[in-house]
Design an enzyme around this catalytic site. Structure first.
Site, PDB file in Angstrom:
ATOM      1  N   HIS A  74      10.223 -39.928 -11.845  1.00 47.71           N
ATOM      2  CA  HIS A  74      10.216 -38.458 -11.093  1.00 47.71           C
ATOM      3  C   HIS A  74      11.349 -38.537 -10.044  1.00 47.71           C
ATOM      4  O   HIS A  74      11.469 -39.170  -9.394  1.00 47.71           O
ATOM      5  CB  HIS A  74       8.924 -38.211 -10.427  1.00 47.71           C
ATOM      6  CG  HIS A  74       7.718 -38.193 -11.587  1.00 47.71           C
ATOM      7  ND1 HIS A  74       7.232 -39.140 -12.286  1.00 47.71           N
ATOM      8  CD2 HIS A  74       7.130 -36.985 -11.779  1.00 47.71           C
ATOM      9  CE1 HIS A  74       6.579 -38.540 -13.157  1.00 47.71           C
ATOM     10  NE2 HIS A  74       6.352 -37.471 -12.921  1.00 47.71           N
ATOM     11  N   PRO A  75      11.918 -37.270 -10.030  1.00 48.71           N
ATOM     12  CA  PRO A  75      12.602 -36.884  -8.562  1.00 48.71           C
ATOM     13  C   PRO A  75      12.112 -36.833  -7.486  1.00 48.71           C
ATOM     14  O   PRO A  75      11.015 -36.491  -7.409  1.00 48.71           O
ATOM     15  CB  PRO A  75      13.416 -35.554  -9.013  1.00 48.71           C
ATOM     16  CG  PRO A  75      12.507 -34.805  -9.909  1.00 48.71           C
ATOM     17  CD  PRO A  75      11.632 -36.079 -10.674  1.00 48.71           C
ATOM     18  N   SER A  90      10.362 -29.823 -13.804  1.00 46.89           N
ATOM     19  CA  SER A  90      10.292 -30.103 -12.416  1.00 46.89           C
ATOM     20  C   SER A  90      11.199 -29.079 -11.567  1.00 46.89           C
ATOM     21  O   SER A  90      10.659 -28.705 -10.503  1.00 46.89           O
ATOM     22  CB  SER A  90      11.337 -31.560 -12.309  1.00 46.89           C
ATOM     23  OG  SER A  90      11.443 -31.876 -10.962  1.00 46.89           O
ATOM     24  N   GLU A  93       8.679 -26.161 -11.159  1.00 49.15           N
ATOM     25  CA  GLU A  93       7.507 -26.647 -10.221  1.00 49.15           C
ATOM     26  C   GLU A  93       7.820 -26.486  -8.837  1.00 49.15           C
ATOM     27  O   GLU A  93       7.313 -25.966  -8.017  1.00 49.15           O
ATOM     28  CB  GLU A  93       6.925 -27.963 -10.645  1.00 49.15           C
ATOM     29  CG  GLU A  93       6.217 -27.972 -12.062  1.00 49.15           C
ATOM     30  CD  GLU A  93       6.276 -29.412 -12.552  1.00 49.15           C
ATOM     31  OE1 GLU A  93       5.750 -29.611 -13.731  1.00 49.15           O
ATOM     32  OE2 GLU A  93       6.812 -30.347 -11.994  1.00 49.15           O
ATOM     33  N   GLN A  94       9.013 -26.951  -8.566  1.00 46.03           N
ATOM     34  CA  GLN A  94       9.651 -27.034  -7.360  1.00 46.03           C
ATOM     35  C   GLN A  94       9.873 -25.778  -6.639  1.00 46.03           C
ATOM     36  O   GLN A  94       9.739 -25.495  -5.608  1.00 46.03           O
ATOM     37  CB  GLN A  94      10.702 -28.109  -7.234  1.00 46.03           C
ATOM     38  CG  GLN A  94      10.274 -29.491  -7.868  1.00 46.03           C
ATOM     39  CD  GLN A  94      11.142 -30.295  -6.777  1.00 46.03           C
ATOM     40  OE1 GLN A  94      11.457 -30.299  -5.501  1.00 46.03           O
ATOM     41  NE2 GLN A  94      11.615 -31.580  -7.464  1.00 46.03           N
ATOM     42  N   PHE A 125       7.199 -39.906  -3.998  1.00 45.53           N
ATOM     43  CA  PHE A 125       6.049 -39.108  -3.636  1.00 45.53           C
ATOM     44  C   PHE A 125       5.916 -38.211  -4.784  1.00 45.53           C
ATOM     45  O   PHE A 125       6.572 -37.413  -5.103  1.00 45.53           O
ATOM     46  CB  PHE A 125       5.940 -38.441  -2.499  1.00 45.53           C
ATOM     47  CG  PHE A 125       5.081 -37.605  -1.998  1.00 45.53           C
ATOM     48  CD1 PHE A 125       3.686 -38.131  -1.853  1.00 45.53           C
ATOM     49  CD2 PHE A 125       4.910 -36.258  -1.935  1.00 45.53           C
ATOM     50  CE1 PHE A 125       2.538 -37.412  -1.507  1.00 45.53           C
ATOM     51  CE2 PHE A 125       3.926 -35.469  -1.694  1.00 45.53           C
ATOM     52  CZ  PHE A 125       2.606 -36.001  -1.405  1.00 45.53           C
ATOM     53  N   ALA A 128       0.878 -32.711  -7.769  1.00 46.72           N
ATOM     54  CA  ALA A 128       0.979 -31.549  -8.563  1.00 46.72           C
ATOM     55  C   ALA A 128       1.061 -30.524  -7.420  1.00 46.72           C
ATOM     56  O   ALA A 128       0.085 -29.997  -6.822  1.00 46.72           O
ATOM     57  CB  ALA A 128      -0.120 -31.406  -9.382  1.00 46.72           C
ATOM     58  N   VAL A 129       2.142 -29.711  -7.621  1.00 51.24           N
ATOM     59  CA  VAL A 129       2.526 -28.608  -6.583  1.00 51.24           C
ATOM     60  C   VAL A 129       1.805 -27.433  -6.912  1.00 51.24           C
ATOM     61  O   VAL A 129       1.896 -26.347  -5.846  1.00 51.24           O
ATOM     62  CB  VAL A 129       3.894 -28.728  -5.983  1.00 51.24           C
ATOM     63  CG1 VAL A 129       4.262 -30.003  -5.699  1.00 51.24           C
ATOM     64  CG2 VAL A 129       4.756 -28.329  -7.432  1.00 51.24           C
TER      65      VAL A 129
HETATM   66  N1  GUN Z   1       5.243 -32.691  -8.462  1.00 46.40           N
HETATM   67  C1  GUN Z   1       5.667 -31.669  -9.424  1.00 46.40           C
HETATM   68  N2  GUN Z   1       6.583 -32.135 -10.147  1.00 46.40           N
HETATM   69  C2  GUN Z   1       7.146 -32.803  -9.408  1.00 46.40           C
HETATM   70  C3  GUN Z   1       8.726 -33.582  -9.765  1.00 46.40           C
HETATM   71  O1  GUN Z   1       9.234 -33.251 -10.327  1.00 46.40           O
HETATM   72  N3  GUN Z   1       8.837 -34.741  -8.749  1.00 46.40           N
HETATM   73  C4  GUN Z   1       7.885 -35.148  -7.819  1.00 46.40           C
HETATM   74  N4  GUN Z   1       8.192 -36.118  -7.020  1.00 46.40           N
HETATM   75  N5  GUN Z   1       6.615 -34.634  -7.835  1.00 46.40           N
HETATM   76  C5  GUN Z   1       6.270 -33.522  -8.324  1.00 46.40           C
END
Ligand code: GUN
Length: 175
Positions: A74-75, A90, A93-94, A125, A128-129
């Site tokens: 994961h980044p 990702s 989500e971000q 870290f 789930a955002v």
């Molecule tokens: N939460 C949701 N997507 C990601 C992601 O790509 N990386 C991390 N670190 N947390 C996440």
């Protein structure tokens, strides 16, 4: 055949292995081995919940070493990677959580917490955002950085499962 109608098929079991991996291989970030392992046991018309459960069980029964690789794939959240370098999932989500619009102070806090957290646990870290604001994420970050290694490893894997289920829902309900 990749992309187009196939990538939005509600019938995962109708895809050949290569197409299936192309569509579902990133449900677990940079870890197509999870999708590959469930492919032989897909049933006709399989829905999100049972498929998520099968994928979860592949991860849960994997070695700690593989789980660690998965976490490390994961980044960093609000990290130094440019948006263009992230996987599509990702990135969305971000950006949905507003992580591309951090104030300079928030960015500094993320960078410092990312540094401390990764040094502490050896993986980034992960949370789930969906539905969270930047301030919620930073608050959870400040709390979790104080967890024990065992607690945080388990918490991170659980968050990865939540992210995977949301990604699966997005793919399957995109039709
Ligand atoms: N939460 C949701 N997507 C990601 C992601 O790509 N990386 C991390 N670190 N947390 C996440």
């Amino acid at each position: 055949m990749h992309g187009g109608i196939v990538s939005r098929s509600p019938y995962p079991e109708r895809l050949d292995l290569m197409d299936f991996i192309a569509v579902f291989g990133s449900v677990y970030e940079h870890s197509p081995w999870v999708a590959e392992a469930v492919y032989p046991s897909l049933t006709p018309g399989i829905d999100v919940a049972p498929m998520a459960k099968q994928m979860r069980s592949v991860v849960d029964t994997a070695s700690d070493e593989l789980k660690l690789d998965l976490l490390r794939a994961h980044p960093d959240l609000a990290g130094r990677l440019s948006l263009a370098e992230l996987t599509e999932s990702s990135r969305s989500e971000q950006t949905d959580a507003g992580l591309d619009r951090c104030t300079p102070e928030e960015l500094r806090d993320f960078q410092e917490l990312n540094r401390v957290y990764t040094e502490q646990f050896g993986f980034p870290f992960i949370i789930a955002v969906r539905g969270l604001q930047r301030t919620d994420i930073l608050e959870a970050f400040r709390i979790r950085v104080n967890n024990s290694s065992n607690t945080e490893f388990t918490t991170a894997i659980e968050q990865v499962h939540r992210i995977a289920k949301l990604r699966l829902e997005t793919i399957i309900n995109e039709n």
